[in-house]
Write a protein that holds these residues in place. Structure first.
Motif, PDB file in Angstrom:
ATOM      1  N   SER A   1       0.833  -1.196   0.000  1.00  0.00           N
ATOM      2  CA  SER A   1       0.000   0.000   0.000  1.00  0.00           C
ATOM      3  C   SER A   1       0.871   1.250   0.000  1.00  0.00           C
ATOM      4  CB  SER A   1      -0.922   0.011   1.223  1.00  0.00           C
ATOM      5  OG  SER A   1      -0.153   0.081   2.407  1.00  0.00           O
TER       6      SER A   1
ATOM      7  N   ILE B   1      -3.813   3.627  -0.093  1.00  0.00           N
ATOM      8  CA  ILE B   1      -4.304   2.983  -1.310  1.00  0.00           C
ATOM      9  C   ILE B   1      -3.648   1.612  -1.473  1.00  0.00           C
ATOM     10  CG2 ILE B   1      -4.457   3.192  -3.826  1.00  0.00           C
ATOM     11  CD1 ILE B   1      -5.934   5.407  -2.385  1.00  0.00           C
TER      12      ILE B   1
ATOM     13  N   VAL C   1      -9.474   7.708  -7.306  1.00  0.00           N
ATOM     14  CA  VAL C   1      -9.870   6.616  -6.421  1.00  0.00           C
ATOM     15  C   VAL C   1     -11.268   6.899  -5.892  1.00  0.00           C
ATOM     16  CG1 VAL C   1      -9.261   5.412  -4.283  1.00  0.00           C
ATOM     17  CG2 VAL C   1      -7.471   6.366  -5.698  1.00  0.00           C
TER      18      VAL C   1
ATOM     19  N   THR D   1      -1.973  -1.067  -3.593  1.00  0.00           N
ATOM     20  CA  THR D   1      -1.257  -1.006  -4.876  1.00  0.00           C
ATOM     21  C   THR D   1      -1.630  -2.151  -5.819  1.00  0.00           C
ATOM     22  OG1 THR D   1       0.649  -2.149  -3.926  1.00  0.00           O
ATOM     23  CG2 THR D   1       0.714   0.261  -3.958  1.00  0.00           C
TER      24      THR D   1
ATOM     25  N   LEU E   1      -3.921   9.740  -9.802  1.00  0.00           N
ATOM     26  CA  LEU E   1      -4.776   8.564  -9.658  1.00  0.00           C
ATOM     27  C   LEU E   1      -6.146   8.993  -9.144  1.00  0.00           C
ATOM     28  CD1 LEU E   1      -5.032   5.410  -9.585  1.00  0.00           C
ATOM     29  CD2 LEU E   1      -4.319   5.567  -7.202  1.00  0.00           C
TER      30      LEU E   1
ATOM     31  N   THR F   1      -5.747  12.095  -6.576  1.00  0.00           N
ATOM     32  CA  THR F   1      -4.602  12.158  -5.674  1.00  0.00           C
ATOM     33  C   THR F   1      -3.467  12.963  -6.306  1.00  0.00           C
ATOM     34  OG1 THR F   1      -3.561  10.161  -6.526  1.00  0.00           O
ATOM     35  CG2 THR F   1      -5.165   9.874  -4.745  1.00  0.00           C
TER      36      THR F   1
ATOM     37  N   TYR G   1      -9.193   2.301  -2.298  1.00  0.00           N
ATOM     38  CA  TYR G   1      -9.086   2.992  -1.023  1.00  0.00           C
ATOM     39  C   TYR G   1      -9.074   1.968   0.109  1.00  0.00           C
ATOM     40  CZ  TYR G   1     -10.866   5.627   3.025  1.00  0.00           C
ATOM     41  OH  TYR G   1     -11.060   6.170   4.272  1.00  0.00           O
TER      42      TYR G   1
ATOM     43  N   ASP H   1      -4.841  -3.227  -6.516  1.00  0.00           N
ATOM     44  CA  ASP H   1      -6.025  -2.887  -7.304  1.00  0.00           C
ATOM     45  C   ASP H   1      -6.359  -1.399  -7.315  1.00  0.00           C
ATOM     46  OD1 ASP H   1      -6.947  -2.558  -4.723  1.00  0.00           O
ATOM     47  OD2 ASP H   1      -8.433  -4.159  -4.831  1.00  0.00           O
ATOM     48  N   GLY H   2      -5.583  -0.582  -6.622  1.00  0.00           N
ATOM     49  CA  GLY H   2      -5.805   0.863  -6.606  1.00  0.00           C
ATOM     50  C   GLY H   2      -6.992   1.293  -5.771  1.00  0.00           C
TER      51      GLY H   2
END
Length: 84
Positions: A27, A73, A59, A75, A57, A53, A80, A77-78
């Protein structure tokens, strides 16, 4: 004889002492730079809203997250994870 120099950072994948890949942490913490205003009386179970962000990105975050806040986040699947 090792092909990797002693100063190589963990997480790099080397071939013949040259980096060929990077392993991401599970993350990362990023700052929200743009999102809709906070929704009053919002609960965790309500729908999510988009937040941009510092890296660009976008989110989906809970309605209580505001611009300027730091969020964690995933990493893989991106997605929250939580507000930091």
């Amino acid at each position: 004889m090792s092909l990797s120099p002693p100063f190589v950072e963990p997480g790099r994948v080397l071939s013949r002492a040259r980096p060929i890949g990077v392993e991401l942490p599970p993350s990362v913490v990023l700052t929200v730079t743009e999102t809709d205003p906070e929704i009053r009386n919002a609960t965790v179970t309500t729908s999510f809203k988009p937040a941009k962000t510092e890296t660009g990105l976008i989110v989906q975050v809970p309605p209580f997250v505001s611009t300027g806040e730091k969020i964690k986040i995933n990493t893989d699947d991106g997605a929250y994870i939580e507000r930091v």
